[in-house]
Design a protein around this motif. Structure first.
Motif, PDB file in Angstrom:
ATOM      1  N   GLU A  38       0.808  -1.073   0.051  1.00 32.87           N
ATOM      2  CA  GLU A  38       0.001   0.038  -0.010  1.00 32.87           C
ATOM      3  C   GLU A  38       0.766   1.181   0.174  1.00 32.87           C
ATOM      4  O   GLU A  38       0.325   2.149  -0.710  1.00 32.87           O
ATOM      5  CB  GLU A  38      -0.929  -0.094   1.126  1.00 32.87           C
ATOM      6  CG  GLU A  38      -1.965   1.108   1.271  1.00 32.87           C
ATOM      7  CD  GLU A  38      -2.792   1.047   2.323  1.00 32.87           C
ATOM      8  OE1 GLU A  38      -4.206   1.764   2.194  1.00 32.87           O
ATOM      9  OE2 GLU A  38      -2.596   0.494   3.480  1.00 32.87           O
ATOM     10  N   ARG A  76       0.209  14.826   9.045  1.00 25.25           N
ATOM     11  CA  ARG A  76      -0.529  13.647   9.956  1.00 25.25           C
ATOM     12  C   ARG A  76      -0.478  13.909  11.177  1.00 25.25           C
ATOM     13  O   ARG A  76       0.103  14.798  11.837  1.00 25.25           O
ATOM     14  CB  ARG A  76       0.506  12.215   9.800  1.00 25.25           C
ATOM     15  CG  ARG A  76       1.883  12.523  10.351  1.00 25.25           C
ATOM     16  CD  ARG A  76       2.636  11.265  10.270  1.00 25.25           C
ATOM     17  NE  ARG A  76       4.157  11.381  10.804  1.00 25.25           N
ATOM     18  CZ  ARG A  76       4.356  11.312  12.203  1.00 25.25           C
ATOM     19  NH1 ARG A  76       3.337  11.218  12.989  1.00 25.25           N
ATOM     20  NH2 ARG A  76       5.537  11.495  12.460  1.00 25.25           N
ATOM     21  N   PRO A  82      -4.989   4.882  10.978  1.00 26.31           N
ATOM     22  CA  PRO A  82      -5.514   4.399   9.602  1.00 26.31           C
ATOM     23  C   PRO A  82      -6.495   3.310   9.737  1.00 26.31           C
ATOM     24  O   PRO A  82      -7.638   3.440   9.018  1.00 26.31           O
ATOM     25  CB  PRO A  82      -4.270   3.446   9.031  1.00 26.31           C
ATOM     26  CG  PRO A  82      -3.397   3.154  10.079  1.00 26.31           C
ATOM     27  CD  PRO A  82      -3.539   4.035  11.104  1.00 26.31           C
ATOM     28  N   ILE A  85      -9.632   5.774   9.637  1.00 26.42           N
ATOM     29  CA  ILE A  85      -9.740   6.323   8.525  1.00 26.42           C
ATOM     30  C   ILE A  85     -10.821   5.261   7.644  1.00 26.42           C
ATOM     31  O   ILE A  85     -11.507   5.566   6.667  1.00 26.42           O
ATOM     32  CB  ILE A  85      -8.305   6.656   7.844  1.00 26.42           C
ATOM     33  CG1 ILE A  85      -7.867   7.853   8.457  1.00 26.42           C
ATOM     34  CG2 ILE A  85      -8.736   6.923   6.192  1.00 26.42           C
ATOM     35  CD1 ILE A  85      -6.392   8.271   7.839  1.00 26.42           C
ATOM     36  N   ARG A  86     -10.194   4.003   7.402  1.00 24.27           N
ATOM     37  CA  ARG A  86     -10.980   2.998   6.885  1.00 24.27           C
ATOM     38  C   ARG A  86     -12.312   2.774   7.180  1.00 24.27           C
ATOM     39  O   ARG A  86     -13.032   2.436   6.235  1.00 24.27           O
ATOM     40  CB  ARG A  86     -10.142   1.731   6.828  1.00 24.27           C
ATOM     41  CG  ARG A  86      -8.748   1.728   6.478  1.00 24.27           C
ATOM     42  CD  ARG A  86      -7.925   0.228   6.406  1.00 24.27           C
ATOM     43  NE  ARG A  86      -6.806   0.396   6.218  1.00 24.27           N
ATOM     44  CZ  ARG A  86      -5.751   0.627   5.050  1.00 24.27           C
ATOM     45  NH1 ARG A  86      -6.405   1.047   4.064  1.00 24.27           N
ATOM     46  NH2 ARG A  86      -4.550   0.818   5.256  1.00 24.27           N
ATOM     47  N   VAL A  96     -10.197   3.409   0.456  1.00 24.66           N
ATOM     48  CA  VAL A  96      -9.161   4.329   0.498  1.00 24.66           C
ATOM     49  C   VAL A  96      -7.998   3.438   0.357  1.00 24.66           C
ATOM     50  O   VAL A  96      -7.704   2.253   0.787  1.00 24.66           O
ATOM     51  CB  VAL A  96      -9.132   5.010   1.823  1.00 24.66           C
ATOM     52  CG1 VAL A  96     -10.355   6.070   1.960  1.00 24.66           C
ATOM     53  CG2 VAL A  96      -9.193   4.014   3.222  1.00 24.66           C
ATOM     54  N   ILE A  98      -3.741   4.611   1.868  1.00 23.99           N
ATOM     55  CA  ILE A  98      -3.308   5.333   2.934  1.00 23.99           C
ATOM     56  C   ILE A  98      -1.657   5.259   2.870  1.00 23.99           C
ATOM     57  O   ILE A  98      -1.415   4.278   2.987  1.00 23.99           O
ATOM     58  CB  ILE A  98      -3.716   5.170   4.425  1.00 23.99           C
ATOM     59  CG1 ILE A  98      -5.367   5.254   4.662  1.00 23.99           C
ATOM     60  CG2 ILE A  98      -3.180   5.978   5.473  1.00 23.99           C
ATOM     61  CD1 ILE A  98      -6.111   4.386   5.604  1.00 23.99           C
ATOM     62  N   GLN A 105       0.400  13.120   5.205  1.00 24.54           N
ATOM     63  CA  GLN A 105      -0.465  11.819   5.134  1.00 24.54           C
ATOM     64  C   GLN A 105      -1.343  11.919   3.829  1.00 24.54           C
ATOM     65  O   GLN A 105      -1.691  13.196   3.570  1.00 24.54           O
ATOM     66  CB  GLN A 105      -1.437  11.864   6.410  1.00 24.54           C
ATOM     67  CG  GLN A 105      -2.413  10.637   6.308  1.00 24.54           C
ATOM     68  CD  GLN A 105      -3.208  10.455   7.518  1.00 24.54           C
ATOM     69  OE1 GLN A 105      -2.752   9.875   8.605  1.00 24.54           O
ATOM     70  NE2 GLN A 105      -4.366  11.202   7.715  1.00 24.54           N
ATOM     71  N   VAL A 107      -4.342  10.231   1.528  1.00 25.04           N
ATOM     72  CA  VAL A 107      -5.525   9.556   1.379  1.00 25.04           C
ATOM     73  C   VAL A 107      -6.154   9.444  -0.030  1.00 25.04           C
ATOM     74  O   VAL A 107      -6.574  10.509  -0.304  1.00 25.04           O
ATOM     75  CB  VAL A 107      -6.675   9.633   2.444  1.00 25.04           C
ATOM     76  CG1 VAL A 107      -7.650   8.959   2.217  1.00 25.04           C
ATOM     77  CG2 VAL A 107      -5.876   9.742   3.874  1.00 25.04           C
TER      78      VAL A 107
END
Length: 209
Positions: A38, A76, A82, A85-86, A96, A98, A105, A107
């Motif tokens: 990722e 960040r 994270p 965020i998800r 997303v 990341i 940061q 996204v």
């Protein structure tokens, strides 16, 4: 025979524990591999690598958003989250990617379902994610057709961040294309092309007045 039964039970228990340990190690390794991949995908998007490379990598990650995408850039938090965020992205029918790059940061937001106004939907998702970024300017790149085009959105967001100090009290997030004049003055060719196609050409093709 009780002794044989006890031996079989002990053997079965040892096999079960060993299998559980193997699965746990495999899951941990998979998680670490996914995190590295990722990060590599996000780096590729930020650096503007080719769409074929991005497509193959997001496919390996199980990217599910086969539609409009935009890149959100900011600082960040001291302790990035994270998983949260998800979670927020899933509630917003989004997927997303990341990436943490030093204090920055990134996204990448992709919509899971078709909507009438994808740019507005992505902006709503970005607003809901704003509290999971650190203080300072937060830029949302333009919405593009697919993740393979996301480098363009990232480039615009990066350019907007570089000139954000020329404006006071920017919204969080701010659309990168709201800073087109500042970006053009800073030498951003993408901003120049966007101004010409979105504003100059429509005016030229309109009334002579």
């Amino acid at each position: 025979h009780p002794e044989l039964q006890e031996a079989v039970l002990r053997y079965s228990r040892d096999i079960a524990f060993s299998a559980a340990d193997v699965y746990a190690r495999a899951a941990e390794a998979r998680g670490l591999w996914d995190a590295r991949l990722e990060a590599l995908v996000v780096d590729s998007i930020i650096s503007g690598e080719t769409s074929q490379e991005i497509n193959s990598r997001v496919a390996a990650l199980g990217w599910r958003a086969d539609g409009p995408v935009a890149v959100l850039l900011g600082t960040r938090l001291d302790s990035p989250d994270p998983d949260q965020i998800r979670k927020i992205a899933r509630k917003a029918d989004s997927d997303v990617l990341i990436g943490i790059q030093g204090k920055r940061q990134v996204v990448v937001i992709g919509l899971l379902n078709q909507v009438d106004n994808p740019a507005s939907k992505i902006m709503q998702t970005a607003i809901s994610l704003s509290e999971l970024f650190g203080s300072g300017d937060l830029m949302l790149g333009p919405t593009v057709a697919a993740v393979s085009d996301s480098a363009r959105s990232a480039k615009a967001a990066l350019a907007a961040l570089s000139v954000a100090a020329s404006r006071e009290q920017l919204a969080r997030p701010t659309l990168a294309d709201d800073l087109l004049p500042e970006r053009v003055l800073a030498g951003d060719q993408l901003a120049k092309q966007t101004l010409i196609s979105n504003y100059y050409l429509p005016l030229v093709s309109g009334s002579a007045d």
